[in-house]
Design an enzyme around this catalytic site. Structure first.
Site, PDB file in Angstrom:
ATOM      1  CG  ASP A 161      -1.779   1.257   1.326  1.00  0.00           C
ATOM      2  OD1 ASP A 161      -2.321   1.669   0.285  1.00  0.00           O
ATOM      3  OD2 ASP A 161      -1.909   1.842   2.415  1.00  0.00           O
ATOM      4  CB  SER A 162       0.187   4.767  -0.677  1.00  0.00           C
ATOM      5  OG  SER A 162      -0.913   4.913   0.194  1.00  0.00           O
ATOM      6  CB  CYS A 214      -3.294   0.780  -2.474  1.00  0.00           C
ATOM      7  SG  CYS A 214      -3.260   2.518  -2.912  1.00  0.00           S
ATOM      8  CD  GLU A 255       0.783   6.662   5.716  1.00  0.00           C
ATOM      9  OE1 GLU A 255       1.959   6.604   6.084  1.00  0.00           O
ATOM     10  OE2 GLU A 255       0.129   5.659   5.350  1.00  0.00           O
ATOM     11  CB  CYS A 296      -9.099   5.404   0.654  1.00  0.00           C
ATOM     12  SG  CYS A 296      -7.421   5.680   1.247  1.00  0.00           S
ATOM     13  CG  HIS A 309      -4.529   5.270   4.372  1.00  0.00           C
ATOM     14  ND1 HIS A 309      -4.085   4.738   3.200  1.00  0.00           N
ATOM     15  CD2 HIS A 309      -3.415   5.664   5.054  1.00  0.00           C
ATOM     16  CE1 HIS A 309      -2.747   4.805   3.155  1.00  0.00           C
ATOM     17  NE2 HIS A 309      -2.323   5.365   4.275  1.00  0.00           N
TER      18      HIS A 309
HETATM   19  N1  DGL Z   1      -4.631   3.498   0.792  1.00  0.00           N
HETATM   20  C1  DGL Z   1      -4.799   4.012  -0.482  1.00  0.00           C
HETATM   21  C2  DGL Z   1      -6.067   3.712  -1.203  1.00  0.00           C
HETATM   22  O1  DGL Z   1      -6.679   2.725  -0.893  1.00  0.00           O
HETATM   23  C3  DGL Z   1      -3.984   5.135  -0.986  1.00  0.00           C
HETATM   24  C4  DGL Z   1      -4.153   6.430  -0.379  1.00  0.00           C
HETATM   25  C5  DGL Z   1      -3.142   7.391  -0.895  1.00  0.00           C
HETATM   26  O2  DGL Z   1      -1.962   7.102  -0.788  1.00  0.00           O
HETATM   27  O3  DGL Z   1      -3.572   8.427  -1.410  1.00  0.00           O
HETATM   28  O4  DGL Z   1      -6.458   4.410  -2.083  1.00  0.00           O
END
Ligand code: DGL
Length: 263
Positions: free
Chosen positions: A11-12, A74, A152, A184, A186
């Site tokens: 993931d990011s 992600c 984050e 997302c 997150h």
């Molecule tokens: N966790 C991510 C997603 O599901 C990426 C969020 C990001 O880095 O902008 O989109």
């Protein structure tokens, strides 16, 4: 490829740990390697080419570490890069997309909200999925700009996070949505805060469990399920702060290593 090679997840940043937890719940005997590319978060504000290059970098590292399957945990990475990854590497890839279909099917008010990144909402794949599943309902979509950096930073209950969410949810609540889709990985960490801001009848859904189910099915179909009957090793790498990743993994009781790696 051996059955007891690990599942790779990237993931990011820390968001994909919400998916990792679902995968681990469903597949407790699988070993895993997780990459948190927090140094490059947020992906959602980047262009398609840049997102693709980051996905290639993460994929190649996981392959070098012997992963038998890769979960792109992600939505932004999936919606921008999954076709390329599937066409260019031999291992199976599991992606994640906003759960529009179950929300569209379940909605009584015929209005659903979607909170996701700019990168996901502007992608061709997202457009196609919405056309396919939600042409009979209204989708009120909002970019969750600014939320990923706050998560984050571990600020999942902070006033500034609450203020942003209020702003993004306001038009959805005004339109009488009965489902909020978290697009997302997150955002599941914001569920406790979201519950304090949404009317009681609004159901919150994400795709974590569906991704875990799909991972199991694809491993099974490829005859790649682990043969181990005891819990396996879990390694989590971050190219940013170990303390933050550790914080989001505090509830994981299994044997785990959390390490810094420059990637
Ligand atoms: N966790 C991510 C997603 O599901 C990426 C969020 C990001 O880095 O902008 O989109």
């Amino acid at each position: 490829m051996s059955n007891n090679n690990p599942i790779g997840v990237f993931d990011s940043g820390i968001g994909g740990t919400s998916i990792w937890k679902e995968i681990h719940k469903m597949l407790p005997y699988e070993g895993t390697i997780y990459l948190a590319d927090s140094k490059n978060a947020p992906y959602g504000e980047k262009g398609k080419d840049q997102i693709l290059q980051l996905c290639i970098k993460n994929t190649e590292l996981l392959l070098k570490k012997g992963c038998k399957i890769i979960v792109v945990a992600c939505n932004t990475a999936t919606t921008n890069a999954i076709d390329y990854l599937r066409n260019n590497y031999a291992v199976p890839f599991i992606g994640i997309e906003p759960a529009i279909k179950p929300a569209a099917l379940g909605s009584q008010s015929k209005k659903i909200g979607i909170l996701a990144t700019k990168g996901t909402l502007s992608s061709e794949l997202f457009y196609k999925t919405s056309m396919q599943h939600a042409h009979t309902i209204s989708i009120i979509e909002r970019e969750g700009k600014g939320l990923v950096p706050l998560i984050e930073a571990g600020k999942v209950h902070a006033e500034e996070t609450k203020a942003l969410l209020k702003q993004y949810l306001h038009p959805m609540i005004a339109e009488n949505i009965d489902y909020l889709v978290l697009g997302c990985t997150h955002y599941p960490y914001l569920i406790p805060l979201l519950k304090t801001l949404l009317p009681l009848q609004v159901k919150i859904i994400d795709s974590g469990e569906a991704v875990a189910r799909q991972t199991k099915a694809i491993l099974d179909r490829n005859d790649l399920l682990s043969t181990s009957k005891t819990s396996s090793k879990h390694i989590f790498y971050t190219n940013s702060e170990v303390a933050i990743l550790t914080h989001f993994l505090n509830d994981v009781k299994e044997q785990k290593e959390i390490k810094y790696l420059a990637f």
